[in-house]
Write a protein that holds these residues in place. Structure first.
Motif, mmCIF file in Angstrom:
data_model
loop_
_atom_site.group_PDB
_atom_site.id
_atom_site.type_symbol
_atom_site.label_atom_id
_atom_site.label_comp_id
_atom_site.label_asym_id
_atom_site.label_seq_id
_atom_site.Cartn_x
_atom_site.Cartn_y
_atom_site.Cartn_z
ATOM 1 N N ARG A 23 8.406 4.407 -6.887
ATOM 2 C CA ARG A 23 7.740 3.168 -6.462
ATOM 3 C C ARG A 23 8.684 1.978 -6.618
ATOM 4 N N ALA A 24 9.376 1.922 -7.760
ATOM 5 C CA ALA A 24 10.302 0.814 -8.004
ATOM 6 C C ALA A 24 11.451 0.840 -7.010
ATOM 7 N N GLN A 25 11.927 2.031 -6.669
ATOM 8 C CA GLN A 25 13.041 2.146 -5.733
ATOM 9 C C GLN A 25 12.629 1.663 -4.341
ATOM 10 N N PHE A 26 11.424 2.003 -3.913
ATOM 11 C CA PHE A 26 10.939 1.545 -2.611
ATOM 12 C C PHE A 26 10.788 0.029 -2.596
ATOM 13 N N ILE A 27 10.184 -0.524 -3.639
ATOM 14 C CA ILE A 27 9.998 -1.981 -3.704
ATOM 15 C C ILE A 27 11.346 -2.687 -3.720
ATOM 16 N N ALA A 28 12.295 -2.138 -4.484
ATOM 17 C CA ALA A 28 13.621 -2.747 -4.553
ATOM 18 C C ALA A 28 14.292 -2.746 -3.184
ATOM 19 N N ALA A 29 14.188 -1.626 -2.466
ATOM 20 C CA ALA A 29 14.838 -1.524 -1.157
ATOM 21 C C ALA A 29 14.222 -2.496 -0.158
ATOM 22 N N ARG A 30 12.900 -2.527 -0.077
ATOM 23 C CA ARG A 30 12.256 -3.437 0.876
ATOM 24 C C ARG A 30 12.403 -4.889 0.439
ATOM 25 N N GLY A 31 12.362 -5.126 -0.865
ATOM 26 C CA GLY A 31 12.538 -6.491 -1.347
ATOM 27 C C GLY A 31 13.934 -7.011 -1.090
ATOM 28 N N LEU A 32 14.946 -6.169 -1.325
ATOM 29 C CA LEU A 32 16.318 -6.582 -1.032
ATOM 30 C C LEU A 32 16.491 -6.839 0.459
ATOM 31 N N LEU A 33 15.955 -5.950 1.274
ATOM 32 C CA LEU A 33 16.045 -6.128 2.726
ATOM 33 C C LEU A 33 15.429 -7.455 3.142
ATOM 34 N N ARG A 34 14.226 -7.734 2.663
ATOM 35 C CA ARG A 34 13.563 -8.989 3.034
ATOM 36 C C ARG A 34 14.332 -10.207 2.519
ATOM 37 N N THR A 35 14.865 -10.104 1.313
ATOM 38 C CA THR A 35 15.619 -11.226 0.750
ATOM 39 C C THR A 35 16.866 -11.512 1.588
ATOM 40 N N LEU A 36 17.596 -10.466 1.941
ATOM 41 C CA LEU A 36 18.808 -10.647 2.737
ATOM 42 C C LEU A 36 18.483 -11.178 4.130
ATOM 43 N N LEU A 37 17.498 -10.583 4.781
ATOM 44 C CA LEU A 37 17.128 -11.050 6.117
ATOM 45 C C LEU A 37 16.661 -12.504 6.074
ATOM 46 N N GLY A 38 15.911 -12.847 5.035
ATOM 47 C CA GLY A 38 15.467 -14.232 4.885
ATOM 48 C C GLY A 38 16.636 -15.196 4.764
ATOM 49 N N CYS A 39 17.687 -14.770 4.055
ATOM 50 C CA CYS A 39 18.875 -15.620 3.910
ATOM 51 C C CYS A 39 19.595 -15.787 5.243
ATOM 52 N N ALA A 42 0.831 -1.205 0.000
ATOM 53 C CA ALA A 42 0.000 0.000 0.000
ATOM 54 C C ALA A 42 0.868 1.259 0.000
ATOM 55 N N ARG A 43 1.948 1.204 0.763
ATOM 56 C CA ARG A 43 2.862 2.344 0.784
ATOM 57 C C ARG A 43 3.499 2.543 -0.580
ATOM 58 N N ALA A 44 3.901 1.447 -1.226
ATOM 59 C CA ALA A 44 4.493 1.552 -2.565
ATOM 60 C C ALA A 44 3.508 2.173 -3.552
ATOM 61 N N ALA A 45 2.249 1.812 -3.437
ATOM 62 C CA ALA A 45 1.238 2.315 -4.369
ATOM 63 C C ALA A 45 1.003 3.818 -4.230
ATOM 64 N N ARG A 46 1.378 4.381 -3.090
ATOM 65 C CA ARG A 46 1.150 5.816 -2.871
ATOM 66 C C ARG A 46 2.187 6.698 -3.563
ATOM 67 N N PHE A 47 3.280 6.095 -4.036
ATOM 68 C CA PHE A 47 4.269 6.898 -4.756
ATOM 69 C C PHE A 47 3.699 7.319 -6.105
ATOM 70 N N HIS A 48 3.816 8.599 -6.405
ATOM 71 C CA HIS A 48 3.245 9.126 -7.643
ATOM 72 C C HIS A 48 4.039 8.689 -8.871
ATOM 73 N N PHE A 49 5.366 8.682 -8.750
ATOM 74 C CA PHE A 49 6.217 8.356 -9.888
ATOM 75 C C PHE A 49 6.658 6.889 -9.827
ATOM 76 N N GLN A 50 6.639 6.249 -10.998
ATOM 77 C CA GLN A 50 6.970 4.831 -11.064
ATOM 78 C C GLN A 50 8.394 4.554 -10.581
ATOM 79 N N LYS A 51 9.335 5.458 -10.880
ATOM 80 C CA LYS A 51 10.725 5.232 -10.466
ATOM 81 C C LYS A 51 10.856 5.238 -8.948
#
Length: 241
Positions: free
Chosen positions: A43-59, A32-41
């Motif tokens: 939004r992509a940067q937020f998803i990338a940051a949280r996704g990388l964080l989750r991937t690393l923590l999961g490892c 929901a937070r990602a969807a609130r970003f007006h610009f796609q870039k």
């Protein structure tokens, strides 16, 4: 393996991240937070940051990234909930202009920040608003050609420190100082009117980021800071090795 006296700092370029796949790792509130970003870039940067964080923590925790659960302190700093964090992994992350940094440690707080170094005609005006009197004097004492880089160096060191504290901008930037002159060792000076505070924290500049200034704040003294690059196609199972 993440040892208690070591900090790992991972760097990734958004172009090396499968943003559409990592979106699935995010919780409902993160999406929901990602969807609130007006610009796609953005939004992509937020998803990338949280996704990388989750991937690393999961490892590091041997847990599916989507299964991780976060809580937030009163200032909004995230932390893993205790039940999914038996190793007491602490983290912080930052992103700027297509680059993401994630810092991870065990049993100690960390903060990380980066900014792209670019022409900023107002840097002295911004410094006058947010920097301490000591930092302003140090900045003005430098040759003009060095001031812009020193401004960004100061900014990321200060941000890394307050992010490690977990208080965000509720802790005014002008109430403490960091070193900023070229060749001067990074450190906190006079924080919270407590001379011992600078002994509780270590600042590190993060190298190998051409065009950026980046800094890491570590609670206590870490014996080693390891900087690692996330590469497209990297086997995630190796991340915690």
């Amino acid at each position: 393996m993440l040892e208690t006296d070591t900090v790992h700092v991972w760097r990734a370029h958004i172009g090396d991240i499968n943003v559409s796949r990592w979106r699935e790792f995010l919780s409902a509130d993160e999406q929901a937070r990602a969807a609130r970003f007006h610009f796609q870039k953005d939004r992509a940067q937020f998803i990338a940051a949280r996704g990388l964080l989750r991937t690393l923590l999961g490892c590091y925790l041997n847990t599916p990234p989507a299964a991780l659960r976060f809580g937030y302190n009163e200032y909004g700093k995230p932390a893993l909930l205790e039940q999914c964090n038996p190793s007491d992994v602490r983290f912080n992350y930052a992103h700027s202009h297509g680059v993401v940094l994630c810092a991870l440690a065990r049993g100690r707080e960390v903060g990380v920040d980066l900014e792209r170094v670019q022409t900023q005609p107002e840097h002295e005006h911004i410094a006058a608003q947010f920097f301490s009197a000591r930092e302003i004097a140090a900045l003005r004492a430098l040759p003009p050609a060095q001031r812009q880089r020193a401004f960004f160096t100061c900014w990321v060191r200060k941000e890394a420190y307050i992010k490690a504290l977990g208080k965000g901008l509720s802790f005014p930037l002008h109430q403490f100082s960091v070193t900023l002159a070229p060749g001067e060792a990074p450190r906190v000076i006079g924080a919270q009117d407590d001379p011992a505070e600078e002994q509780r924290w270590t600042l590190h500049d993060l190298p190998d980021l051409p065009g950026y200034a980046a800094a890491l704040a570590v609670q206590g003294r870490a014996r080693r800071v390891e900087c690692r690059q996330w590469v497209h196609g990297y086997d995630a199972a190796q991340a915690g090795a």
